[in-house]
Design a protein around this motif. Structure first.
Motif, PDB file in Angstrom:
ATOM      1  N   VAL A  44       0.849  -1.190   0.000  1.00  0.00           N
ATOM      2  CA  VAL A  44       0.000   0.000   0.000  1.00  0.00           C
ATOM      3  C   VAL A  44       0.883   1.238   0.000  1.00  0.00           C
ATOM      4  CG1 VAL A  44      -1.899   1.217   1.127  1.00  0.00           C
ATOM      5  CG2 VAL A  44      -1.720  -1.279   1.318  1.00  0.00           C
ATOM      6  N   LEU A  45       0.603   2.189  -0.898  1.00  0.00           N
ATOM      7  CA  LEU A  45       1.363   3.432  -1.005  1.00  0.00           C
ATOM      8  C   LEU A  45       0.510   4.587  -0.482  1.00  0.00           C
ATOM      9  CD1 LEU A  45       3.982   4.782  -2.139  1.00  0.00           C
ATOM     10  CD2 LEU A  45       2.667   5.211  -4.241  1.00  0.00           C
ATOM     11  N   TYR A  46       1.054   5.311   0.512  1.00  0.00           N
ATOM     12  CA  TYR A  46       0.395   6.483   1.086  1.00  0.00           C
ATOM     13  C   TYR A  46       1.244   7.716   0.812  1.00  0.00           C
ATOM     14  CZ  TYR A  46      -2.139   3.056   3.959  1.00  0.00           C
ATOM     15  OH  TYR A  46      -2.890   2.001   4.397  1.00  0.00           O
ATOM     16  N   VAL A  75       6.588  12.812  -1.568  1.00  0.00           N
ATOM     17  CA  VAL A  75       7.120  11.985  -0.489  1.00  0.00           C
ATOM     18  C   VAL A  75       6.037  10.987  -0.080  1.00  0.00           C
ATOM     19  CG1 VAL A  75       8.104  11.966   1.828  1.00  0.00           C
ATOM     20  CG2 VAL A  75       8.601  13.876   0.283  1.00  0.00           C
ATOM     21  N   TYR A  76       6.405   9.696  -0.066  1.00  0.00           N
ATOM     22  CA  TYR A  76       5.427   8.644   0.165  1.00  0.00           C
ATOM     23  C   TYR A  76       5.925   7.672   1.244  1.00  0.00           C
ATOM     24  CZ  TYR A  76       3.376  10.148  -4.282  1.00  0.00           C
ATOM     25  OH  TYR A  76       2.807  10.882  -5.279  1.00  0.00           O
ATOM     26  N   THR A  77       4.977   6.893   1.754  1.00  0.00           N
ATOM     27  CA  THR A  77       5.276   5.787   2.648  1.00  0.00           C
ATOM     28  C   THR A  77       4.700   4.517   2.039  1.00  0.00           C
ATOM     29  OG1 THR A  77       5.281   7.175   4.614  1.00  0.00           O
ATOM     30  CG2 THR A  77       4.974   4.820   4.947  1.00  0.00           C
ATOM     31  N   ILE A  78       5.540   3.471   1.925  1.00  0.00           N
ATOM     32  CA  ILE A  78       5.077   2.162   1.448  1.00  0.00           C
ATOM     33  C   ILE A  78       4.908   1.243   2.643  1.00  0.00           C
ATOM     34  CG2 ILE A  78       5.717   0.091   0.177  1.00  0.00           C
ATOM     35  CD1 ILE A  78       6.943   1.706  -1.934  1.00  0.00           C
ATOM     36  N   SER A  79       3.718   0.623   2.755  1.00  0.00           N
ATOM     37  CA  SER A  79       3.439  -0.327   3.827  1.00  0.00           C
ATOM     38  C   SER A  79       3.293  -1.714   3.219  1.00  0.00           C
ATOM     39  CB  SER A  79       2.156   0.068   4.561  1.00  0.00           C
ATOM     40  OG  SER A  79       1.826  -0.901   5.539  1.00  0.00           O
ATOM     41  N   VAL A  95      10.668  13.240  -5.263  1.00  0.00           N
ATOM     42  CA  VAL A  95      10.566  14.630  -5.722  1.00  0.00           C
ATOM     43  C   VAL A  95      11.663  14.922  -6.733  1.00  0.00           C
ATOM     44  CG1 VAL A  95      10.696  17.043  -5.024  1.00  0.00           C
ATOM     45  CG2 VAL A  95       9.459  15.397  -3.606  1.00  0.00           C
ATOM     46  N   ASP A  96      12.894  14.500  -6.408  1.00  0.00           N
ATOM     47  CA  ASP A  96      14.047  14.841  -7.242  1.00  0.00           C
ATOM     48  C   ASP A  96      14.543  13.662  -8.075  1.00  0.00           C
ATOM     49  OD1 ASP A  96      14.068  17.421  -6.112  1.00  0.00           O
ATOM     50  OD2 ASP A  96      15.170  16.660  -4.365  1.00  0.00           O
ATOM     51  N   ILE A  97      13.704  12.673  -8.307  1.00  0.00           N
ATOM     52  CA  ILE A  97      14.140  11.512  -9.082  1.00  0.00           C
ATOM     53  C   ILE A  97      14.452  11.948 -10.513  1.00  0.00           C
ATOM     54  CG2 ILE A  97      11.807  10.849  -9.758  1.00  0.00           C
ATOM     55  CD1 ILE A  97      12.694   7.932  -9.493  1.00  0.00           C
ATOM     56  N   SER A  98      15.556  11.456 -11.055  1.00  0.00           N
ATOM     57  CA  SER A  98      16.028  11.926 -12.362  1.00  0.00           C
ATOM     58  C   SER A  98      15.494  11.113 -13.535  1.00  0.00           C
ATOM     59  CB  SER A  98      17.568  11.901 -12.394  1.00  0.00           C
ATOM     60  OG  SER A  98      18.047  10.580 -12.139  1.00  0.00           O
ATOM     61  N   ASP A  99      15.020   9.883 -13.287  1.00  0.00           N
ATOM     62  CA  ASP A  99      14.474   9.080 -14.387  1.00  0.00           C
ATOM     63  C   ASP A  99      13.067   8.625 -14.012  1.00  0.00           C
ATOM     64  OD1 ASP A  99      14.856   7.054 -12.559  1.00  0.00           O
ATOM     65  OD2 ASP A  99      16.734   6.371 -13.461  1.00  0.00           O
TER      66      ASP A  99
END
Length: 777
Positions: A44-46, A75-79, A95-99
């Motif tokens: 689950v992604l929150y 910004v996320y939390t994976i459960s 946020v700053d992911i390049s790909d």
């Protein structure tokens, strides 16, 4: 064309989705000190800033992999959660992911010792996928089960059919049992300890590589322990007995299994009763044929099988299985006949004896090889020989009587070969394959119409297929394209046909408890050997039975809208369906001149029109943990037209099935009742044989005992009758007295030992189920 366009649009959409931001990960658990893939993990992604509502959810696959598509930057939390393990939460920043891809490090879940030691049932232990539902089990359910088959009965809509001691779908449909993808049977399933079941996949829409139109249950196990395992089942009853001993031995990479199946139908003094009437006109003369018949059926079916498997986990699988089937079927009929011709009535007596012997050796070879982490190539070769010897004697004594002796020798040789390749790209699965099926049938018949007749039948089909499946946001899909080339040849006919068979399945998860799917699934059905053969069999005065060499394959368009609700104690599965069958195959009456005499001929034909539509509902309820209740009911309409100029027939039908089970410590109680119903089959309205039983059981250690009472509360009565546009008016009333109020007592012994670990996973199989028998109607 519309279906192809939709398939093209979705394919383009899938390609576009590959360019979106993805989160990819792999989940593992520790088993026996080694890391293993963790399947069916809830992911689950929150949004970290708002954990009250989930952003996306998915589950890990068989390799422990999961992918979440189309994620916005933030910004996320994976459960991650799985029964028996501690829930793990991970914060990620994209946020700053390049790909367009975030690949997480491998995630290992820890055992939840407190949870494993408790006795509890979690609220949600299943997840709905595009073509199957996946089930896991609580510690309480595992501890309460003797072996894997007992554990599987916690799944809604599955029962043990006490008339065959087999796992069955409660709606009466066919059920294929797989263990790690390998075709298996009930005895082999009972060789697996309950605690070795990792999860169970229940397919109501089988993947394209499985050559079946029914349902599939696939039991995914942990690595099985080396050592001996055995299951011995024996039931003695008034109308049948069974004995099924199975023994397996695992040593390192090698597994050996030896099995024997014996089913005996007893010859009983209590006989089945039939009252039948045929009204027809032949050569301008009216005939009325009435009889009362007493019928006895008995015989035995034996199956011996030996299989050997060699497995290197994560690398290759080799399995070979040889089998031998032996069948003896016997039938005696005696009749009191009143034959009225115009205004004259002739009293007659009738007799029929039918003896069939069959031998069927078979071999099944399977090999699969992993290519990298996500790809696999599989091959299967299956061959069987059916050798049948049938002798029939029939007579009617009277002024218009006859005597006929028939001897039929038939051989059917079948070879099926298949090659399949599958791979996984992101969250999308791709597969392609080729299957070739060839059968050669040789018949030698002698009776009143021929002294010796050789008739060869060739059945060939080549099938090419490809399939893709995956998830796009909240929409899951499965798309298949198939092409089948059919060639059926007899001595008087040659039938060639190309069929395009695309399959489309679309699913949407409304929430954790509600799921909806749409399915379009076409499939074809070959005529059986008897329907194609030109053998002529005299079945009663003025009546012949034969085949039709010009018969075509039927082709079905099946559309279905499915809704499933599953929460806590209640599971509801509802299908709204429409089925249209081109070249529907049915038995028809016609008049023909044979050897200068007029006969009523019963043969198979292709109908001008057949379709049906309606709704089906399966309801499963567990009001208490030791009580299970279920109901299956349908409301559907069948529409049939024999020829373009024939009358169109339409009828509504309402079949209902009820079942209940109760378990208290070592005691069990089961009840099953299939209520009487009817259905339309060609020119006939057919009654359905009732199925009813009450069963009480007791288990102690490795032993189980049961007392079964069959047909306890109702007579086993049904009737069949032709419709108004048939040239023969036929009415049949049946009472199966041999099955009523009968008792069976069974004993079962199940054991296992353990040392090391072993795992087998097979994903294609083939089989020929048309044994070439000729049924004398």
């Amino acid at each position: 064309m519309k279906i192809f366009t939709l398939f093209l649009v979705l394919s383009v959409f899938v390609t576009v989705c590959y360019s979106q931001i993805q989160i990819k990960g792999n989940v593992q658990v520790i088993e026996n000190g080694e890391k293993c893939p963790a399947s069916n993990v809830s992911v689950v992604l929150y949004k970290t800033s708002d954990s009250a509502e989930y952003y996306a959810l998915t589950t890990s696959d068989n390799n422990g992999d999961f992918i979440i598509n189309n994620v916005d930057r933030g910004v996320y939390t994976i459960s991650l959660s799985l029964l028996g393990y501690k829930t793990r939460s991970i914060e990620i920043n994209i946020v700053d992911i390049s790909d367009n891809l975030l690949a997480l490090d491998d995630i290992v879940l820890e055992d939840n010792i407190e949870l494993l030691s408790e006795v509890l049932v979690i609220a949600k232990q299943s997840s709905q996928n595009i073509d199957n539902k996946s089930f896991t089990f609580s510690r309480e359910q595992i501890d309460a089960s003797k072996e894997a088959r007992d554990l599987i009965l916690n799944i809604p809509h599955l029962i043990i059919d006490k008339t065959s001691n087999s796992l069955a779908s409660s709606d009466g449909g066919s059920l294929l049992i797989l263990i790690n993808g390998v075709k298996s049977n009930n005895s082999e399933l009972k060789l697996i300890p309950a605690h070795k079941v990792k999860r169970v996949e229940y397919y109501d829409i089988p993947p394209i590589e499985y050559n079946t139109s029914g349902k599939i249950i696939n039991i995914i196990t942990k690595e099985l322990d080396s050592g001996w395992a055995g299951d011995f089942y024996l039931i003695g009853g008034q109308f049948f007995s069974m004995f099924t001993p199975y023994l397996s031995y695992i040593n390192g990479k090698n597994k050996f299994t030896l099995g024997y199946d014996l089913h005996i139908s007893h010859k009983r003094d209590v006989k089945d009763n039939y009252e039948d009437s045929y009204n027809y006109n032949l050569n301008g003369t009216n005939y009325n044929y009435l009889y009362k018949k007493e019928d006895q059926n008995w015989g035995n079916q034996q199956g011996i099988s030996f299989s050997y498997s060699n497995v290197k986990n994560g690398n290759y699988i080799f399995q070979t299985k040889i089998g031998l089937g032996l069948t003896r079927n016997n039938n005696n009929e005696s009749k009191d006949i009143a034959l009225s011709i115009a205004n004259f009535t002739d009293k007659q007596t009738g007799l029929l004896t039918n003896r069939v012997k069959s031998v069927a050796p078979s071999i099944d070879i399977y090999y699969s090889k992993k290519i990298g982490k996500n790809s696999e190539i599989k091959a299967n070769l299956y061959s069987v020989l059916f050798k049948n010897d049938q002798k029939v004697y029939s007579e009617e004594k009277g002024l218009n009587g006859f005597e006929d002796r028939m001897a039929l020798e038939s051989e059917k040789k079948t070879i099926i070969a298949e090659l399949n390749y599958s791979t996984k790209i992101g969250s999308h699965r791709l597969s392609a394959g080729y299957r070739s099926h060839f059968s050669l049938v040789d018949n030698k018949l002698s009776n009143s119409f021929t002294s010796s007749d050789d008739a060869d039948i060739y059945l060939r089909d080549n099938y090419f297929f490809g399939e893709t499946s995956g998830r796009i946001s909240g929409l899951t899909y499965r798309m298949s394209i198939g092409a089948k080339f059919i060639n059926n040849s007899t001595e008087s006919s040659d039938y060639n046909k190309f069929l395009f068979t695309p399959i489309m399945v679309l699913g949407y998860k409304i929430n954790n408890d509600n799921y909806i799917r749409f399915t379009y699934r076409p499939y074809t059905k070959n005529p059986d050997i008897q329907q194609l053969s030109d053998n002529m069999i005299l079945i009663m005065n003025n009546f012949l039975q034969t085949g039709n060499a010009d018969l075509k394959n039927s082709f079905t368009h099946d559309l279905k809208l499915n809704y499933n609700y599953s929460k806590n104690i209640l599971d509801v599965d509802v299908n709204i369906f429409y089925e249209n069958v081109n070249n529907y195959i049915f038995d028809n009456f016609s008049q023909n001149t044979i050897n200068n005499n007029q006969y009523i001929v019963i043969s198979s034909n292709n109908a001008a029109m057949y379709y049906n539509y309606g709704v089906a509902a399966n309801i499963s309820l567990r009001p208490l943990k030791n009580i299970s209740l279920g109901c299956n009911f349908m409301s559907y309409k069948q529409i049939f037209q024999a020829l373009d100029e024939s009358e169109k027939i339409s009828k509504w039908f309402y079949p209902v099935t009820l079942y209940a089970s109760y378990q208290y410590k070592n005691f069990s109680l089961d009840y099953y009742q299939k209520l009487s119903s009817k259905y339309l089959e060609g020119m006939y309205i057919m009654g359905t044989e009732k199925v009813s039983y009450l069963s009480a059981g007791y288990s102690i250690k490795d032993w189980s005992f049961q007392l079964n009472y069959y047909f306890p509360f109702a007579k086993n009565i049904f009737s069949n009758y032709t419709l108004g546009n048939s040239i023969v008016e036929n009415n049949t009333a049946v009472r199966l007295k041999s099955k009523e109020k009968t008792i069976g007592i069974s004993v079962s012994w199940n054991f296992s030992t353990s040392r090391e670990q072993y795992k087998l996973s097979r994903s294609i199989y083939n089989e020929d189920i048309d044994n070439g028998f000729f049924n004398v109607k």
